[in-house]
Design a protein around this motif. Sequence first.
Motif, PDB file in Angstrom:
ATOM      1  N   ALA A 115       0.835  -1.202   0.000  1.00 24.17           N
ATOM      2  CA  ALA A 115       0.000   0.000   0.000  1.00 24.17           C
ATOM      3  C   ALA A 115       0.871   1.255   0.000  1.00 24.17           C
ATOM      4  CB  ALA A 115      -0.925  -0.003   1.216  1.00 24.17           C
ATOM      5  N   GLY A 116       1.956   1.241   0.765  1.00 22.36           N
ATOM      6  CA  GLY A 116       2.876   2.374   0.771  1.00 22.36           C
ATOM      7  C   GLY A 116       3.520   2.589  -0.585  1.00 22.36           C
ATOM      8  N   ALA A 117       3.837   1.480  -1.278  1.00 16.99           N
ATOM      9  CA  ALA A 117       4.410   1.595  -2.628  1.00 16.99           C
ATOM     10  C   ALA A 117       3.397   2.219  -3.586  1.00 16.99           C
ATOM     11  CB  ALA A 117       4.853   0.233  -3.136  1.00 16.99           C
ATOM     12  N   CYS A 118       2.127   1.837  -3.430  1.00 11.31           N
ATOM     13  CA  CYS A 118       1.083   2.436  -4.275  1.00 11.31           C
ATOM     14  C   CYS A 118       0.961   3.934  -4.013  1.00 11.31           C
ATOM     15  CB  CYS A 118      -0.249   1.741  -4.033  1.00 11.31           C
ATOM     16  SG  CYS A 118      -0.310   0.054  -4.665  1.00 11.31           S
ATOM     17  N   VAL A 119       1.021   4.327  -2.755  1.00 15.48           N
ATOM     18  CA  VAL A 119       0.943   5.751  -2.418  1.00 15.48           C
ATOM     19  C   VAL A 119       2.168   6.481  -2.965  1.00 15.48           C
ATOM     20  CG1 VAL A 119       0.943   7.415  -0.500  1.00 15.48           C
ATOM     21  CG2 VAL A 119      -0.521   5.386  -0.405  1.00 15.48           C
TER      22      VAL A 119
ATOM     23  N   GLY B 102       2.078   9.420  -5.683  1.00 10.59           N
ATOM     24  CA  GLY B 102       2.735  10.706  -5.480  1.00 10.59           C
ATOM     25  C   GLY B 102       3.647  11.071  -6.640  1.00 10.59           C
ATOM     26  N   LEU B 103       4.320  10.065  -7.232  1.00 11.97           N
ATOM     27  CA  LEU B 103       5.174  10.335  -8.389  1.00 11.97           C
ATOM     28  C   LEU B 103       4.347  10.727  -9.608  1.00 11.97           C
ATOM     29  CD1 LEU B 103       7.819   7.469  -8.103  1.00 11.97           C
ATOM     30  CD2 LEU B 103       8.178   9.906  -7.751  1.00 11.97           C
TER      31      LEU B 103
ATOM     32  N   LEU C  17       3.158  13.454  -0.917  1.00 12.13           N
ATOM     33  CA  LEU C  17       2.490  12.155  -1.008  1.00 12.13           C
ATOM     34  C   LEU C  17       3.521  11.039  -1.240  1.00 12.13           C
ATOM     35  CD1 LEU C  17      -0.399  11.149  -0.827  1.00 12.13           C
ATOM     36  CD2 LEU C  17      -0.558  11.313  -3.303  1.00 12.13           C
ATOM     37  N   GLY C  18       4.500  11.315  -2.069  1.00 11.71           N
ATOM     38  CA  GLY C  18       5.575  10.344  -2.297  1.00 11.71           C
ATOM     39  C   GLY C  18       6.382  10.078  -1.036  1.00 11.71           C
ATOM     40  N   ILE C  19       6.678  11.129  -0.301  1.00 14.29           N
ATOM     41  CA  ILE C  19       7.431  10.974   0.951  1.00 14.29           C
ATOM     42  C   ILE C  19       6.604  10.205   1.972  1.00 14.29           C
ATOM     43  CG2 ILE C  19       8.396  12.255   2.907  1.00 14.29           C
ATOM     44  CD1 ILE C  19       9.228  14.412   0.879  1.00 14.29           C
TER      45      ILE C  19
END
Length: 105
Positions: A51-55, A59-60, A67-69
Amino acid sequence: MPLSEFEKRELEVISHGLEEEDPRLAVLLGRDAFAVSLRTRFRRGLMLVAAGACVLLLGLVARATFLGIAGFAAMIGAAYWAIKDLRWSLRNRKRHVTQVEGNIE
């Protein structure tokens, strides 16, 4: 330190009392409940990393740096949370030491 005979008897009395009072809890405690919770925590941690990778990717794509951070921080936090106890349990395993020539001990 091994248990004395009195302590062993008391432990058996307590376990029989637990089995009579709450059989479901006794079955749960009879299994390796800690290992089950480690597996569950590890799976949930992997899901949170994904889920963090999706966020992070969102963000990218959206060019939203914050959002990426946040996604990256969520990935790192979830990975640490997933493996913190797993790493500890692997560290405490007994290691076999082989006799080396010249080693007296």
